[in-house]
Design a protein around this motif. Structure first.
Motif, PDB file in Angstrom:
ATOM      1  N   GLU A   1       0.231  17.418  58.471  1.00  0.00           N
ATOM      2  CA  GLU A   1      -0.098  17.216  56.948  1.00  0.00           C
ATOM      3  C   GLU A   1      -0.118  15.984  56.681  1.00  0.00           C
ATOM      4  OE1 GLU A   1      -1.337  19.789  55.068  1.00  0.00           O
ATOM      5  OE2 GLU A   1      -0.613  21.551  56.000  1.00  0.00           O
ATOM      6  N   PRO A   2      -1.120  14.925  57.005  1.00  0.00           N
ATOM      7  CA  PRO A   2      -1.245  13.449  56.473  1.00  0.00           C
ATOM      8  C   PRO A   2      -1.366  13.317  55.008  1.00  0.00           C
ATOM      9  CG  PRO A   2      -3.259  14.217  57.474  1.00  0.00           C
ATOM     10  CD  PRO A   2      -2.334  15.412  57.442  1.00  0.00           C
ATOM     11  N   GLY A   3      -1.642  14.244  54.276  1.00  0.00           N
ATOM     12  CA  GLY A   3      -1.791  14.034  52.809  1.00  0.00           C
ATOM     13  C   GLY A   3      -0.421  13.817  52.223  1.00  0.00           C
ATOM     14  N   VAL A   4       0.645  14.397  52.828  1.00  0.00           N
ATOM     15  CA  VAL A   4       1.816  14.310  51.803  1.00  0.00           C
ATOM     16  C   VAL A   4       2.791  13.029  52.241  1.00  0.00           C
ATOM     17  CG1 VAL A   4       4.109  15.632  51.672  1.00  0.00           C
ATOM     18  CG2 VAL A   4       2.018  16.904  51.707  1.00  0.00           C
ATOM     19  N   ARG A   5       3.161  12.398  51.581  1.00  0.00           N
ATOM     20  CA  ARG A   5       4.196  11.387  51.842  1.00  0.00           C
ATOM     21  C   ARG A   5       5.605  11.619  52.222  1.00  0.00           C
ATOM     22  NH1 ARG A   5       2.099   6.803  53.566  1.00  0.00           N
ATOM     23  NH2 ARG A   5       3.858   6.941  54.956  1.00  0.00           N
ATOM     24  N   TRP A   6       5.704  12.234  53.512  1.00  0.00           N
ATOM     25  CA  TRP A   6       6.801  12.610  53.789  1.00  0.00           C
ATOM     26  C   TRP A   6       8.096  11.901  53.708  1.00  0.00           C
ATOM     27  CZ3 TRP A   6       6.519  17.771  54.129  1.00  0.00           C
ATOM     28  CH2 TRP A   6       5.483  18.523  54.326  1.00  0.00           C
ATOM     29  N   ASP A   7       7.967  10.847  54.203  1.00  0.00           N
ATOM     30  CA  ASP A   7       9.116   9.795  54.305  1.00  0.00           C
ATOM     31  C   ASP A   7       9.622   9.716  52.792  1.00  0.00           C
ATOM     32  OD1 ASP A   7       6.880   8.583  53.487  1.00  0.00           O
ATOM     33  OD2 ASP A   7       7.132   6.601  54.396  1.00  0.00           O
ATOM     34  N   LYS A   8       8.877   9.559  51.849  1.00  0.00           N
ATOM     35  CA  LYS A   8       9.329   9.270  50.588  1.00  0.00           C
ATOM     36  C   LYS A   8       9.979  10.725  50.073  1.00  0.00           C
ATOM     37  CE  LYS A   8       9.026   6.204  47.967  1.00  0.00           C
ATOM     38  NZ  LYS A   8       8.182   5.516  47.147  1.00  0.00           N
ATOM     39  N   LEU A   9       9.427  11.749  50.435  1.00  0.00           N
ATOM     40  CA  LEU A   9       9.841  13.094  50.043  1.00  0.00           C
ATOM     41  C   LEU A   9      11.173  13.289  50.855  1.00  0.00           C
ATOM     42  CD1 LEU A   9       9.422  15.879  48.947  1.00  0.00           C
ATOM     43  CD2 LEU A   9       8.317  16.724  50.777  1.00  0.00           C
ATOM     44  N   LEU A  10      11.398  12.871  51.906  1.00  0.00           N
ATOM     45  CA  LEU A  10      12.695  12.743  52.545  1.00  0.00           C
ATOM     46  C   LEU A  10      13.758  12.187  51.697  1.00  0.00           C
ATOM     47  CD1 LEU A  10      14.493  13.418  55.372  1.00  0.00           C
ATOM     48  CD2 LEU A  10      14.216  11.135  55.804  1.00  0.00           C
ATOM     49  N   PHE A  11      13.359  10.949  51.201  1.00  0.00           N
ATOM     50  CA  PHE A  11      14.325  10.128  50.371  1.00  0.00           C
ATOM     51  C   PHE A  11      14.682  10.969  49.113  1.00  0.00           C
ATOM     52  CE2 PHE A  11      15.264   7.270  47.130  1.00  0.00           C
ATOM     53  CZ  PHE A  11      16.266   6.589  47.627  1.00  0.00           C
ATOM     54  N   ALA A  12      13.827  11.573  48.495  1.00  0.00           N
ATOM     55  CA  ALA A  12      13.920  12.271  47.221  1.00  0.00           C
ATOM     56  C   ALA A  12      14.673  13.609  47.597  1.00  0.00           C
ATOM     57  CB  ALA A  12      12.522  13.117  46.619  1.00  0.00           C
TER      58      ALA A  12
END
Length: 217
Positions: A136-147
């Motif tokens: 799912e390249p449309g999600v900013r997974w790295d920033k979501l991990l931080f959140a």
């Protein structure tokens, strides 16, 4: 936006700008008397959101003062969490009779700064992020991990009054909108049971990624 990932018992108020009617109570003023305008604005607006949430719970306005490790001090019988970032502020509150703890965090849906992923992500989490980006390249997974790690800490701290490092929780995301946060240290007891992890929900919307963890009674 954030109410989409919270249970009905939690009241959510959010703001995408700083309204002119947002003001601090006298007890709060000294805390940002020397702060730069950006810091004062986010501090003020998120507390404006919190007081609106208190009103929806049928409670009077109250100062929200930072306590131990900066955690917000809520009125007796209330649990809650706050988040603020560029272009977004939110406060979520509930009666302690309905909710044991809640933790939220919102971040701009932008890449983490260079070097930050190595600090916040365990090696297997970095592999997990790569798999998620491929799927799912449309999600900013790295920033979501931080959140999600921030929301984990915010849900953890009121139960333990202890620090929780980024490396002390292992996260896994379901692209459908949920995540798990496995504690890698001894967790607190809630209702006579040891907490070994948290379940949360996430959302990517309007240029932000948002994560929330709630334990209800």
């Amino acid at each position: 936006m954030i109410e989409k990932i919270l249970p009905p018992a939690v009241v959510a108020v959010e703001a995408f700008e700083d309204p002119a009617e947002a003001v601090l109570l006298p007890e709060e003023e000294p805390l940002v008397a020397k702060a730069v305008a950006k810091r004062r604005a986010e501090f003020t607006t998120v507390r404006h959101c919190a007081r609106q949430a208190l009103a929806r719970l049928g409670r009077p306005p109250a100062p929200i003062l930072p306590g131990e490790r900066g955690a917000p001090g809520w009125p007796a019988g209330v649990v809650g969490s706050m988040t603020h970032t560029a272009g977004y502020r939110a406060a979520v509150l509930a009666e302690a009779t309905d909710v044991v703890t809640v933790g939220i965090d919102a971040e701009p849906a932008e890449p983490l700064p260079d070097g930050v992923e190595a600090v916040v992500a365990l090696p297997d989490e970095r592999t997990h992020l790569a798999e998620l980006f491929a799927r799912e390249p449309g999600v900013r997974w790295d920033k979501l991990l931080f959140a999600a790690k921030e929301s984990t800490y915010k849900a953890w701290f009121p139960l333990t009054r202890r620090w929780l490092g980024f490396e002390e929780a292992r996260l896994r995301f379901d692209p459908g909108g949920t995540f798990t946060s496995e504690l890698l240290v001894a967790g607190p007891e809630v209702g006579g049971e040891r907490i070994t992890g948290f379940s949360g929900r996430w959302l990517s919307e309007g240029g932000f990624v948002v994560a929330a963890i709630t334990i209800t009674t």
